[in-house]
Scaffold this motif. Sequence first.
Motif, PDB file in Angstrom:
ATOM      1  N   TYR A  87     -11.382  -0.741   2.819  1.00  0.00           N
ATOM      2  CA  TYR A  87     -10.573  -1.311   3.055  1.00  0.00           C
ATOM      3  C   TYR A  87     -10.394  -1.189   4.933  1.00  0.00           C
ATOM      4  O   TYR A  87     -10.586   0.579   5.158  1.00  0.00           O
ATOM      5  CB  TYR A  87      -9.481  -0.844   1.939  1.00  0.00           C
ATOM      6  CG  TYR A  87      -9.403  -1.089   0.496  1.00  0.00           C
ATOM      7  CD1 TYR A  87      -8.877  -2.354   0.884  1.00  0.00           C
ATOM      8  CD2 TYR A  87      -9.624  -0.785  -0.327  1.00  0.00           C
ATOM      9  CE1 TYR A  87      -9.111  -2.978  -0.761  1.00  0.00           C
ATOM     10  CE2 TYR A  87      -9.482  -1.235  -1.623  1.00  0.00           C
ATOM     11  CZ  TYR A  87      -9.748  -2.675  -1.178  1.00  0.00           C
ATOM     12  OH  TYR A  87      -9.125  -3.339  -2.689  1.00  0.00           O
ATOM     13  N   TYR A 116      -7.616  -1.882   6.357  1.00  0.00           N
ATOM     14  CA  TYR A 116      -5.581  -2.289   6.266  1.00  0.00           C
ATOM     15  C   TYR A 116      -5.376  -1.422   4.493  1.00  0.00           C
ATOM     16  O   TYR A 116      -5.319  -1.763   3.809  1.00  0.00           O
ATOM     17  CB  TYR A 116      -4.933  -3.444   5.783  1.00  0.00           C
ATOM     18  CG  TYR A 116      -5.840  -3.999   7.654  1.00  0.00           C
ATOM     19  CD1 TYR A 116      -4.751  -3.936   8.940  1.00  0.00           C
ATOM     20  CD2 TYR A 116      -6.788  -4.627   8.119  1.00  0.00           C
ATOM     21  CE1 TYR A 116      -5.353  -3.960  10.191  1.00  0.00           C
ATOM     22  CE2 TYR A 116      -7.155  -5.000   9.164  1.00  0.00           C
ATOM     23  CZ  TYR A 116      -5.859  -4.615   9.952  1.00  0.00           C
ATOM     24  OH  TYR A 116      -6.511  -5.139  11.064  1.00  0.00           O
ATOM     25  N   ILE A 117      -3.694  -0.763   4.941  1.00  0.00           N
ATOM     26  CA  ILE A 117      -3.138  -0.720   3.303  1.00  0.00           C
ATOM     27  C   ILE A 117      -1.419  -1.048   3.780  1.00  0.00           C
ATOM     28  O   ILE A 117      -1.342  -0.916   4.729  1.00  0.00           O
ATOM     29  CB  ILE A 117      -3.524   1.140   2.895  1.00  0.00           C
ATOM     30  CG1 ILE A 117      -2.499   1.526   4.504  1.00  0.00           C
ATOM     31  CG2 ILE A 117      -4.631   1.534   2.568  1.00  0.00           C
ATOM     32  CD1 ILE A 117      -1.625   3.007   3.796  1.00  0.00           C
ATOM     33  N   ASP A 118      -1.419  -1.167   2.295  1.00  0.00           N
ATOM     34  CA  ASP A 118       0.272  -1.956   2.254  1.00  0.00           C
ATOM     35  C   ASP A 118       0.363  -0.618   1.387  1.00  0.00           C
ATOM     36  O   ASP A 118       0.993  -0.364   0.118  1.00  0.00           O
ATOM     37  CB  ASP A 118       0.850  -2.946   1.329  1.00  0.00           C
ATOM     38  CG  ASP A 118       2.218  -3.289   1.615  1.00  0.00           C
ATOM     39  OD1 ASP A 118       2.965  -2.687   1.286  1.00  0.00           O
ATOM     40  OD2 ASP A 118       1.980  -4.740   1.238  1.00  0.00           O
ATOM     41  N   HIS A 170       1.273 -11.706  -1.398  1.00  0.00           N
ATOM     42  CA  HIS A 170       0.666 -10.701  -2.320  1.00  0.00           C
ATOM     43  C   HIS A 170       0.017 -11.802  -3.419  1.00  0.00           C
ATOM     44  O   HIS A 170       0.397 -12.661  -4.205  1.00  0.00           O
ATOM     45  CB  HIS A 170       2.182  -9.799  -3.107  1.00  0.00           C
ATOM     46  CG  HIS A 170       2.349  -8.711  -2.595  1.00  0.00           C
ATOM     47  ND1 HIS A 170       3.717  -8.480  -2.864  1.00  0.00           N
ATOM     48  CD2 HIS A 170       2.826  -8.523  -1.188  1.00  0.00           C
ATOM     49  CE1 HIS A 170       4.340  -7.518  -2.095  1.00  0.00           C
ATOM     50  NE2 HIS A 170       3.222  -7.452  -0.999  1.00  0.00           N
ATOM     51  N   GLU A 173      -3.883  -7.200  -5.524  1.00  0.00           N
ATOM     52  CA  GLU A 173      -3.090  -6.237  -6.147  1.00  0.00           C
ATOM     53  C   GLU A 173      -3.698  -6.856  -7.547  1.00  0.00           C
ATOM     54  O   GLU A 173      -4.057  -8.019  -8.112  1.00  0.00           O
ATOM     55  CB  GLU A 173      -1.478  -6.911  -5.554  1.00  0.00           C
ATOM     56  CG  GLU A 173      -0.111  -6.273  -6.778  1.00  0.00           C
ATOM     57  CD  GLU A 173       1.168  -7.133  -6.687  1.00  0.00           C
ATOM     58  OE1 GLU A 173       2.439  -6.676  -7.112  1.00  0.00           O
ATOM     59  OE2 GLU A 173       1.247  -7.672  -6.054  1.00  0.00           O
ATOM     60  N   MET A 220      -2.373  -8.810   0.637  1.00  0.00           N
ATOM     61  CA  MET A 220      -2.621  -7.548  -0.032  1.00  0.00           C
ATOM     62  C   MET A 220      -2.995  -8.320  -1.184  1.00  0.00           C
ATOM     63  O   MET A 220      -1.849  -8.411  -2.186  1.00  0.00           O
ATOM     64  CB  MET A 220      -1.068  -7.444  -0.302  1.00  0.00           C
ATOM     65  CG  MET A 220      -0.793  -5.957  -0.999  1.00  0.00           C
ATOM     66  SD  MET A 220      -0.588  -6.205  -2.366  1.00  0.00           S
ATOM     67  CE  MET A 220       1.130  -5.224  -2.229  1.00  0.00           C
ATOM     68  N   TYR A 271       3.283 -13.708   4.702  1.00  0.00           N
ATOM     69  CA  TYR A 271       2.478 -12.783   3.710  1.00  0.00           C
ATOM     70  C   TYR A 271       2.461 -12.863   2.793  1.00  0.00           C
ATOM     71  O   TYR A 271       3.317 -13.423   1.681  1.00  0.00           O
ATOM     72  CB  TYR A 271       3.107 -11.370   4.627  1.00  0.00           C
ATOM     73  CG  TYR A 271       2.898 -10.248   3.384  1.00  0.00           C
ATOM     74  CD1 TYR A 271       1.665  -9.927   4.418  1.00  0.00           C
ATOM     75  CD2 TYR A 271       3.892  -9.122   3.147  1.00  0.00           C
ATOM     76  CE1 TYR A 271       1.054  -8.737   3.545  1.00  0.00           C
ATOM     77  CE2 TYR A 271       2.817  -8.069   3.016  1.00  0.00           C
ATOM     78  CZ  TYR A 271       1.401  -7.958   2.695  1.00  0.00           C
ATOM     79  OH  TYR A 271       1.319  -6.491   2.651  1.00  0.00           O
ATOM     80  N   ALA A 284      -4.948  -6.382   2.858  1.00  0.00           N
ATOM     81  CA  ALA A 284      -4.813  -4.250   3.098  1.00  0.00           C
ATOM     82  C   ALA A 284      -4.816  -4.518   1.027  1.00  0.00           C
ATOM     83  O   ALA A 284      -4.482  -4.849   0.290  1.00  0.00           O
ATOM     84  CB  ALA A 284      -3.125  -4.454   2.700  1.00  0.00           C
ATOM     85  N   ASN A 287       6.987 -14.181   0.748  1.00  0.00           N
ATOM     86  CA  ASN A 287       5.676 -13.821   0.146  1.00  0.00           C
ATOM     87  C   ASN A 287       5.120 -14.825  -1.114  1.00  0.00           C
ATOM     88  O   ASN A 287       6.241 -14.700  -1.676  1.00  0.00           O
ATOM     89  CB  ASN A 287       6.022 -12.460  -0.220  1.00  0.00           C
ATOM     90  CG  ASN A 287       4.950 -11.531  -1.081  1.00  0.00           C
ATOM     91  OD1 ASN A 287       4.068 -12.623  -1.455  1.00  0.00           O
ATOM     92  ND2 ASN A 287       5.080 -10.926  -1.533  1.00  0.00           N
ATOM     93  N   SER A 293       5.686  -2.762   1.934  1.00  0.00           N
ATOM     94  CA  SER A 293       6.036  -3.471   0.601  1.00  0.00           C
ATOM     95  C   SER A 293       7.755  -2.476  -0.170  1.00  0.00           C
ATOM     96  O   SER A 293       7.393  -1.854  -0.104  1.00  0.00           O
ATOM     97  CB  SER A 293       5.683  -4.353   0.273  1.00  0.00           C
ATOM     98  OG  SER A 293       4.668  -5.217   0.181  1.00  0.00           O
ATOM     99  N   LYS A 348      -2.734  -2.293  -2.162  1.00  0.00           N
ATOM    100  CA  LYS A 348      -1.590  -2.150  -2.610  1.00  0.00           C
ATOM    101  C   LYS A 348      -2.272  -0.776  -2.933  1.00  0.00           C
ATOM    102  O   LYS A 348      -2.390  -0.024  -3.988  1.00  0.00           O
ATOM    103  CB  LYS A 348      -0.669  -2.848  -3.472  1.00  0.00           C
ATOM    104  CG  LYS A 348       0.224  -2.503  -4.338  1.00  0.00           C
ATOM    105  CD  LYS A 348       0.524  -2.958  -5.876  1.00  0.00           C
ATOM    106  CE  LYS A 348       2.124  -2.274  -6.182  1.00  0.00           C
ATOM    107  NZ  LYS A 348       2.308  -3.412  -6.798  1.00  0.00           N
TER     108      LYS A 348
END
Length: 307
Positions: free
Chosen positions: A45, A47-49, A231, A279, A277, A229, A10, A200, A83, A12
């Motif tokens: 992309y 997926y996103i968060d 980051h 970042e 995710m 999950y 995903a 995480n 998140s 961010k």
Amino acid sequence: MYTADGWPIAAKISYGPYTEDGQLAAQAPASVWREQLTQVAELGYRYIDPMDDWVPIGDISDERFAELKEVLDDLDLRIIAISIGRNSVIDTERGDENLAMVHRTIDRGAELGAKFVNVGFLQELYPAQKEALWFWLADGHHDDPALYDKAVERVRELGEHAQSLGMQISLEMYEDTFLGTPEGAVQFLKDIDHAAVGINPDIGNLIRLHRPMPKGEDMYDIVLPYANYWHIKNYIRDEDPATGSYMSAPVPLKYGTINYRAVIRKALKLGYTGPFMVEHYGSDWLGVGVENAEYIRDVIRSYLNNK
């Protein structure tokens, strides 16, 4: 287990709480959301968060929530996780309010198909952190040990709610909180003792600090068995024992101090099947995120092809 190409990675959403004209993103027209998320979709992309410091999913009205779902559907973007940022459920002033907001986010996340809600004990940046080039260069919030039992109880409550909807809670590692060291995060998880709660392993939050720090790979060894999950980000880090000086700066995954090829392969060997995710702070966070996603897929592909 997913294939390398199908693994959920995903973006961010780091546009922040305000639009270019100073309007709250949560109150901006859906056309603004569409323009922002179109940039994400155009880079590939899937997926996103949507972190709560952009558009707080649990706080927008039903009408606005419907508008957001329409934008996501039109752009074929899916939400694998949501998140929660600097809204700690044990904040001494807003903890009850934040707890209720996380519960609403879990409900909304289930409607969006999210499988994880990420929580931590981050709190608002102090003035010195806001003025620094990078906020982690100044000292910030420290959790009060007297609130430990309350933190355990509240996260367990969130775990119960998430589990009832087929979701999980992930605990974000962050300095000077109850999740501020690998050992502390694992102990906190064990004290919660709930099947729908994991870690995480955001070791990037620690390796960037200007203080003595264990090797990143060694910290990952402790928390990876409990990860659900992730980051994921990297930094260059330098320290001079002669002067006591430190330096760190964000870089793409494959260029930083942590060897993520080794770390990701170790996670896969341990059975990690959760999403990532990507970042990145500073520069073109979306573009660097795409590079990081491709790097992760290459590492996963190599591992799966040679099992």
